[in-house]
Design a protein around this motif. Structure first.
Motif, PDB file in Angstrom:
ATOM      1  N   GLY A 180       6.428 -13.698  10.022  1.00 45.73           N
ATOM      2  CA  GLY A 180       7.546 -12.029  10.791  1.00 45.73           C
ATOM      3  C   GLY A 180       8.728 -11.663  10.585  1.00 45.73           C
ATOM      4  O   GLY A 180       9.753 -11.197  10.410  1.00 45.73           O
ATOM      5  N   ALA A 181       9.274 -13.178  11.305  1.00 46.92           N
ATOM      6  CA  ALA A 181      10.247 -13.696  11.246  1.00 46.92           C
ATOM      7  C   ALA A 181      11.640 -13.618  10.379  1.00 46.92           C
ATOM      8  O   ALA A 181      12.076 -13.138  10.005  1.00 46.92           O
ATOM      9  CB  ALA A 181      11.221 -14.245  12.306  1.00 46.92           C
ATOM     10  N   ALA A 182      10.896 -14.224   9.137  1.00 42.55           N
ATOM     11  CA  ALA A 182      11.296 -14.375   7.978  1.00 42.55           C
ATOM     12  C   ALA A 182      11.686 -12.956   7.322  1.00 42.55           C
ATOM     13  O   ALA A 182      12.244 -12.732   6.544  1.00 42.55           O
ATOM     14  CB  ALA A 182      10.706 -15.510   7.416  1.00 42.55           C
ATOM     15  N   ILE A 183      10.678 -12.173   7.349  1.00 43.82           N
ATOM     16  CA  ILE A 183      10.479 -10.859   6.839  1.00 43.82           C
ATOM     17  C   ILE A 183      11.089 -10.343   6.931  1.00 43.82           C
ATOM     18  O   ILE A 183      11.847  -9.475   6.179  1.00 43.82           O
ATOM     19  CB  ILE A 183       8.451 -10.700   7.037  1.00 43.82           C
ATOM     20  N   ILE A 184      11.553  -9.930   8.465  1.00 46.85           N
ATOM     21  CA  ILE A 184      12.176  -9.385   8.886  1.00 46.85           C
ATOM     22  C   ILE A 184      13.677  -9.629   8.623  1.00 46.85           C
ATOM     23  O   ILE A 184      14.515  -8.544   8.138  1.00 46.85           O
ATOM     24  CB  ILE A 184      12.126  -8.884  10.262  1.00 46.85           C
ATOM     25  N   VAL A 191       1.852  -7.537  13.042  1.00 51.10           N
ATOM     26  CA  VAL A 191       1.686  -6.573  11.913  1.00 51.10           C
ATOM     27  C   VAL A 191       2.307  -5.480  11.983  1.00 51.10           C
ATOM     28  O   VAL A 191       3.807  -5.001  11.496  1.00 51.10           O
ATOM     29  CB  VAL A 191      -0.013  -6.446  11.130  1.00 51.10           C
ATOM     30  N   ALA A 192       1.818  -4.987  12.817  1.00 47.62           N
ATOM     31  CA  ALA A 192       2.024  -2.917  13.139  1.00 47.62           C
ATOM     32  C   ALA A 192       3.504  -3.769  13.494  1.00 47.62           C
ATOM     33  O   ALA A 192       4.712  -2.325  13.357  1.00 47.62           O
ATOM     34  CB  ALA A 192       1.233  -3.224  14.274  1.00 47.62           C
ATOM     35  N   ALA A 193       3.727  -4.312  14.970  1.00 42.55           N
ATOM     36  CA  ALA A 193       5.394  -4.418  15.101  1.00 42.55           C
ATOM     37  C   ALA A 193       6.689  -5.134  13.809  1.00 42.55           C
ATOM     38  O   ALA A 193       7.218  -4.541  13.863  1.00 42.55           O
ATOM     39  CB  ALA A 193       5.209  -5.869  16.171  1.00 42.55           C
ATOM     40  N   VAL A 194       6.157  -5.460  13.183  1.00 37.94           N
ATOM     41  CA  VAL A 194       6.976  -5.969  11.538  1.00 37.94           C
ATOM     42  C   VAL A 194       7.374  -4.398  10.929  1.00 37.94           C
ATOM     43  O   VAL A 194       8.434  -4.221  11.043  1.00 37.94           O
ATOM     44  CB  VAL A 194       6.332  -6.685  10.725  1.00 37.94           C
ATOM     45  N   ILE A 195       6.158  -3.598  10.997  1.00 40.71           N
ATOM     46  CA  ILE A 195       6.244  -2.744  10.077  1.00 40.71           C
ATOM     47  C   ILE A 195       7.399  -1.248  10.580  1.00 40.71           C
ATOM     48  O   ILE A 195       7.968  -0.895  10.599  1.00 40.71           O
ATOM     49  CB  ILE A 195       4.686  -1.541   9.900  1.00 40.71           C
ATOM     50  N   VAL A 196       6.665  -1.609  12.828  1.00 38.14           N
ATOM     51  CA  VAL A 196       7.755  -0.548  13.114  1.00 38.14           C
ATOM     52  C   VAL A 196       9.180  -0.984  13.451  1.00 38.14           C
ATOM     53  O   VAL A 196      10.636  -0.281  12.551  1.00 38.14           O
ATOM     54  CB  VAL A 196       7.596  -0.591  14.584  1.00 38.14           C
ATOM     55  N   TYR A 197       9.600  -2.074  12.879  1.00 38.12           N
ATOM     56  CA  TYR A 197      11.176  -3.092  13.307  1.00 38.12           C
ATOM     57  C   TYR A 197      11.251  -2.278  11.989  1.00 38.12           C
ATOM     58  O   TYR A 197      12.612  -2.334  10.963  1.00 38.12           O
ATOM     59  CB  TYR A 197      10.763  -4.369  13.433  1.00 38.12           C
ATOM     60  N   LEU A 198      10.285  -2.883  10.294  1.00 38.55           N
ATOM     61  CA  LEU A 198      11.534  -2.717   8.938  1.00 38.55           C
ATOM     62  C   LEU A 198      11.454  -0.483   9.044  1.00 38.55           C
ATOM     63  O   LEU A 198      12.186   0.101   8.384  1.00 38.55           O
ATOM     64  CB  LEU A 198       9.858  -2.532   8.070  1.00 38.55           C
ATOM     65  N   VAL A 199      10.493  -0.377   9.625  1.00 42.00           N
ATOM     66  CA  VAL A 199      11.046   1.558   9.264  1.00 42.00           C
ATOM     67  C   VAL A 199      11.808   1.797   9.773  1.00 42.00           C
ATOM     68  O   VAL A 199      13.137   2.270   9.523  1.00 42.00           O
ATOM     69  CB  VAL A 199       9.677   1.772  10.078  1.00 42.00           C
ATOM     70  N   PHE A 200      12.494   1.156  11.414  1.00 43.26           N
ATOM     71  CA  PHE A 200      14.178   1.273  11.704  1.00 43.26           C
ATOM     72  C   PHE A 200      14.985   0.772  11.050  1.00 43.26           C
ATOM     73  O   PHE A 200      15.721   1.051  10.701  1.00 43.26           O
ATOM     74  CB  PHE A 200      14.118   0.849  13.073  1.00 43.26           C
ATOM     75  N   LEU A 201      14.498  -0.557  10.443  1.00 40.54           N
ATOM     76  CA  LEU A 201      15.866  -0.930   9.556  1.00 40.54           C
ATOM     77  C   LEU A 201      15.814  -0.240   8.576  1.00 40.54           C
ATOM     78  O   LEU A 201      17.455   0.656   7.970  1.00 40.54           O
ATOM     79  CB  LEU A 201      15.266  -1.835   8.854  1.00 40.54           C
ATOM     80  N   PHE A 202      14.750   0.303   7.805  1.00 40.63           N
ATOM     81  CA  PHE A 202      15.051   1.400   6.316  1.00 40.63           C
ATOM     82  C   PHE A 202      15.416   2.334   6.208  1.00 40.63           C
ATOM     83  O   PHE A 202      16.688   2.893   5.767  1.00 40.63           O
ATOM     84  CB  PHE A 202      13.410   0.454   5.304  1.00 40.63           C
ATOM     85  N   LYS A 203      14.739   3.241   7.517  1.00 45.42           N
ATOM     86  CA  LYS A 203      15.044   4.763   7.895  1.00 45.42           C
ATOM     87  C   LYS A 203      16.302   4.990   8.467  1.00 45.42           C
ATOM     88  O   LYS A 203      17.149   5.657   8.303  1.00 45.42           O
ATOM     89  CB  LYS A 203      13.563   5.413   8.483  1.00 45.42           C
ATOM     90  N   ALA A 215      14.916 -11.702   5.806  1.00 46.98           N
ATOM     91  CA  ALA A 215      14.907 -10.923   4.867  1.00 46.98           C
ATOM     92  C   ALA A 215      14.890  -9.814   4.454  1.00 46.98           C
ATOM     93  O   ALA A 215      15.978  -9.496   3.376  1.00 46.98           O
ATOM     94  CB  ALA A 215      13.887 -11.642   3.852  1.00 46.98           C
ATOM     95  N   SER A 216      14.665  -8.872   5.168  1.00 49.11           N
ATOM     96  CA  SER A 216      15.045  -7.840   5.094  1.00 49.11           C
ATOM     97  C   SER A 216      15.944  -7.424   5.418  1.00 49.11           C
ATOM     98  O   SER A 216      16.767  -6.439   4.258  1.00 49.11           O
ATOM     99  CB  SER A 216      13.378  -6.456   5.182  1.00 49.11           C
ATOM    100  N   MET A 217      16.904  -7.307   6.278  1.00 47.15           N
ATOM    101  CA  MET A 217      18.232  -7.218   6.550  1.00 47.15           C
ATOM    102  C   MET A 217      18.665  -7.589   5.799  1.00 47.15           C
ATOM    103  O   MET A 217      19.969  -6.558   5.218  1.00 47.15           O
ATOM    104  CB  MET A 217      18.269  -7.855   8.216  1.00 47.15           C
ATOM    105  N   MET A 218      18.552  -8.755   5.398  1.00 48.01           N
ATOM    106  CA  MET A 218      19.674  -9.550   4.046  1.00 48.01           C
ATOM    107  C   MET A 218      20.136  -8.461   2.978  1.00 48.01           C
ATOM    108  O   MET A 218      20.623  -7.900   2.556  1.00 48.01           O
ATOM    109  CB  MET A 218      19.532 -10.921   3.919  1.00 48.01           C
ATOM    110  N   TYR A 219      18.781  -8.072   2.675  1.00 47.48           N
ATOM    111  CA  TYR A 219      18.304  -7.354   1.687  1.00 47.48           C
ATOM    112  C   TYR A 219      18.960  -5.989   1.117  1.00 47.48           C
ATOM    113  O   TYR A 219      19.325  -5.420   0.817  1.00 47.48           O
ATOM    114  CB  TYR A 219      16.589  -6.682   1.177  1.00 47.48           C
ATOM    115  N   ARG A 220      18.873  -4.816   2.720  1.00 49.86           N
ATOM    116  CA  ARG A 220      18.848  -3.839   2.918  1.00 49.86           C
ATOM    117  C   ARG A 220      20.623  -4.293   3.051  1.00 49.86           C
ATOM    118  O   ARG A 220      21.717  -3.108   2.696  1.00 49.86           O
ATOM    119  CB  ARG A 220      19.152  -3.385   3.956  1.00 49.86           C
TER     120      ARG A 220
END
Length: 236
Positions: A219-223, A168-180, A225-230
């Motif tokens: 985790g893989a799907a969330i990241i 969970v922590a890893a997903v959050i870290v990768y999403l922070v770098f994606l969106f920030k 999907a977030s990349m496609m959304y971004r």
């Protein structure tokens, strides 16, 4: 460097019994191929001033990352020595400092903050994004293997709880770098790492675990999907 080769890096120093829940499949480590290629491209690109008539090429990123590249090289060597001698906590400390040196270079370069053309994004920043993103995985796996080495019995959580929490922590870290930072490369490394973890737990043989299988797929799907959304939002 850490996590090199076609097989699991842990096989070099640690007994198979210690390769537990947070162990990506061997194919995951193929990511070192593009990392080496991109970092080699960075080294060649910064050597342009050695060509005749190119002595005045401005390359501020050379001085920006020079000291951190040196530190990362020293720290990865220290990691090797500590891990080979079973100095587990020393190896974990070296790995965390190794990651810190790469992140320092990452932020010093101002990746996706400083405006750069496509060529510099490919030849200067992409390698550092992928490198830092992967060593973040390495630091987590290294820490987990250290905990497994000493045992979870004296800890207030089980190995499964640690694995799920760390995921969970890893997903959050990768999403922070994606969106920030709009860093698709860094985030893509996270999706790749979770895919490797999913493959590990896909088969029936140990350390297969249904909960980790589902969480790694999520985790893989969330990241992804977030990349496609971004990307869609950036394109719009």
């Amino acid at each position: 460097m850490l996590l090199e080769g076609s097989g699991s890096w842990e096989d070099t120093f640690i007994e198979p019994s210690l390769l537990k829940l947070l162990s990506p499949a061997p194919i995951t480590f193929a990511i070192w191929g593009p990392i080496f290629i991109l970092m080699a491209a960075f080294y060649v690109y910064q050597a342009r001033d050695l060509l005749p008539g190119r002595a005045n090429v401005e390359m501020p990123y050379v001085t920006q990352v020079g000291v951190f590249f040196f530190l990362s090289s020293v720290l990865t060597s220290l990691w090797y020595v500590a891990w080979a001698r079973r100095m587990i906590w020393a190896s974990i400390a070296a790995m965390i400092l190794y990651l810190a040196s790469l992140l320092a270079a990452y932020f010093r370069l101002g990746i996706n903050v400083v405006h750069r053309g496509r060529r510099e994004r490919l030849l200067v920043t992409a390698g550092w994004s992928m490198y830092a993103g992967w060593v973040a995985v390495a630091a987590l796996v290294n820490t987990t293997t250290g905990l497994v080495y000493y045992g979870f019995d004296a800890l207030p959580f089980t190995e499964l709880q640690w694995t799920l929490g760390a995921s969970v922590a890893a997903v959050i870290v990768y999403l922070v770098f994606l969106f920030k930072r709009r860093d698709y490369v860094f985030a893509g490394v996270g999706a790749w790492a979770f895919t490797g973890l999913f493959i590990t737990h896909l088969g029936p043989s140990p350390p297969s675990n249904q909960a980790v299988l589902i969480s790694s797929l999520a985790g893989a799907a969330i990241i992804a999907a977030s990349m496609m959304y971004r990307y869609v939002n950036d394109a719009g």
